[in-house]
Design a protein around this motif. Structure first.
Motif, short mmCIF file in Angstrom:
data_model
loop_
_atom_site.label_atom_id
_atom_site.label_comp_id
_atom_site.label_asym_id
_atom_site.label_seq_id
_atom_site.Cartn_x
_atom_site.Cartn_y
_atom_site.Cartn_z
N HIS A 202 0.72 -1.24 0.06
CA HIS A 202 0.25 0.12 0.04
C HIS A 202 0.79 1.28 0.05
N TYR A 203 2.06 1.08 0.41
CA TYR A 203 3.11 2.45 0.43
C TYR A 203 4.02 2.20 -0.23
N VAL A 204 5.02 1.41 -0.29
CA VAL A 204 6.12 1.39 -0.80
C VAL A 204 6.25 1.10 -2.31
N ILE A 205 5.46 0.08 -2.67
CA ILE A 205 5.50 0.00 -4.47
C ILE A 205 4.95 1.04 -5.09
N PRO A 206 3.47 1.60 -4.59
CA PRO A 206 2.84 2.75 -5.18
C PRO A 206 3.92 3.85 -5.30
N ASP A 207 4.64 4.23 -4.25
CA ASP A 207 5.56 5.41 -4.27
C ASP A 207 6.88 5.08 -5.23
N LEU A 208 7.39 4.10 -5.03
CA LEU A 208 8.50 3.61 -5.88
C LEU A 208 8.11 3.78 -7.44
N VAL A 209 6.59 3.12 -7.61
CA VAL A 209 6.24 3.20 -9.25
C VAL A 209 5.91 4.65 -9.44
N SER A 210 5.57 5.58 -8.70
CA SER A 210 5.48 7.20 -9.07
C SER A 210 6.79 7.59 -9.21
N PHE A 211 7.61 7.22 -8.52
CA PHE A 211 9.25 7.96 -8.71
C PHE A 211 9.99 7.49 -9.69
N LYS A 212 9.92 6.07 -10.04
CA LYS A 212 10.49 5.76 -11.07
C LYS A 212 9.88 6.13 -12.58
N SER B 141 14.75 5.07 -1.54
CA SER B 141 14.71 3.38 -1.36
C SER B 141 14.28 3.31 0.22
N TYR B 142 13.89 2.05 0.43
CA TYR B 142 13.53 1.42 1.80
C TYR B 142 14.10 0.47 2.23
N ASP C 262 12.57 4.75 -15.24
CA ASP C 262 12.96 3.33 -14.86
C ASP C 262 11.75 2.56 -14.44
N LYS C 263 11.65 1.29 -15.16
CA LYS C 263 10.51 0.54 -15.18
C LYS C 263 10.59 -0.62 -14.30
N ASP D 20 1.91 -9.00 -8.54
CA ASP D 20 0.65 -8.74 -8.60
C ASP D 20 0.19 -7.38 -8.48
N GLN D 21 0.92 -6.59 -8.09
CA GLN D 21 0.88 -5.10 -7.66
C GLN D 21 1.63 -4.06 -8.86
N LEU D 22 2.53 -4.49 -9.46
CA LEU D 22 3.24 -3.59 -10.58
C LEU D 22 2.29 -3.30 -11.63
N PRO D 23 2.17 -2.09 -12.15
CA PRO D 23 1.40 -1.75 -13.12
C PRO D 23 1.98 -2.17 -14.55
#
Length: 271
Positions: free
Chosen positions: A89-99, A239-240, A104-105, A129-132
């Motif tokens: 809910h937090y890390v993956i959405p943030d990384l996708v937005s940043f990347k 990063s996290y 970078d995909k 499951d979560q990456l667009p």
């Protein structure tokens, strides 16, 4: 009652193991070391514990086997769900937005101390499951235990090891076999397993996330500090870091920022 190891012998083995791995044996967990050494002495066919010390000094392979035997490989799929909720809910959405902005995909995650593979496979399934669309995930998984890595690479888990796997993940990412399940190839291909001693620099750079949970509790303060510094070097500028819920960077000289999310407390590197 006479101890298996004399004080001198205990110090020799304790110091050698620490120098090789950063794992620290104190008087309170000495019995664990003694029981593992008894087993290795019996299996090596040597007569005295001093002979066994000579063996580990001469043969790197036996040293690896000893380190394997003294590490604890307790794990399960989606262990500590609060961490995986934070990832989802937090890390993956943030990384996708940043990347997206950076062009970078690929999301790159390291599972350090991966044991028998449940953690890195859990991470890979969540990424899948979560990456667009257009994004992909890469998971590097490392451990000090060769035996655990062999189990992880095989990707077979008996029924009693499947607790915690969400039903839709079980149906989508596993194949039913007799007495258990195997991880499907589409998930296996996302994970690269590697033998690695956290005392050494992994050489990894530009990672987006490091999971190292319930590992640094086995290290003393100096070894913990060294490992956390290596994670800082391995991570990208956005990063996290996930560590065990009973572990903390409090009191440590580190540049990581403490981050409290709605689900769990983690750390981040934002430059």
């Amino acid at each position: 009652m006479e101890r298996f190891l004399s004080e001198v012998q205990f110090k020799k083995f304790r110091d050698r193991i620490y120098d090789e791995s950063g794992i620290h044996f104190s008087p309170s967990n000495r019995t664990i070391l003694e029981s593992r050494l008894k087993e290795r002495l019996r299996k090596s066919g040597l007569e005295t514990i001093d002979d066994y010390f000579k063996l580990i000094s001469m043969k790197d392979e036996e040293m690896k086997i000893l380190l394997d035997s003294v590490t604890t490989n307790l794990t399960r799929f989606f262990r500590n769900t609060a961490h995986f909720d934070t990832l989802k809910h937090y890390v993956i959405p943030d990384l996708v937005s940043f990347k997206r902005e950076a062009g970078d995909k690929v999301v790159r995650i390291w599972s350090a101390g991966c044991s028998t593979g449940e953690e890195p496979y859990s991470i890979a399934m969540m990424l899948k499951d979560q990456l667009p669309a257009g994004f992909s995930g890469e998971v590097t998984a490392s451990d000090l235990s060769l035996k655990s890595l062999m189990t992880a690479k095989e990707g077979f888990y008996p029924d009693n090891r499947m607790n915690g796997v969400p039903e839709h993940y079980l149906k989508r990412y596993f194949e039913r076999v007799s007495n258990g399940y195997t991880v499907k190839d589409e998930i296996k291909k996302m994970v690269t397993f590697d033998y690695h001693n956290l005392k050494n620099d992994s050489g990894k750079r530009s990672l987006d996330v490091v999971f190292c949970r319930n590992v640094i509790i086995y290290f003393d303060e100096a070894a913990q500090q060294a490992v956390i510094n290596k994670f800082w070097d391995a991570l990208s500028r956005h990063s996290y870091l996930f560590i065990g819920h009973s572990e903390s960077l409090f009191g440590m000289e580190t540049k990581f920022e403490f981050l409290k999310t709605d689900w769990a407390c983690i750390y981040r590197k934002f430059l």
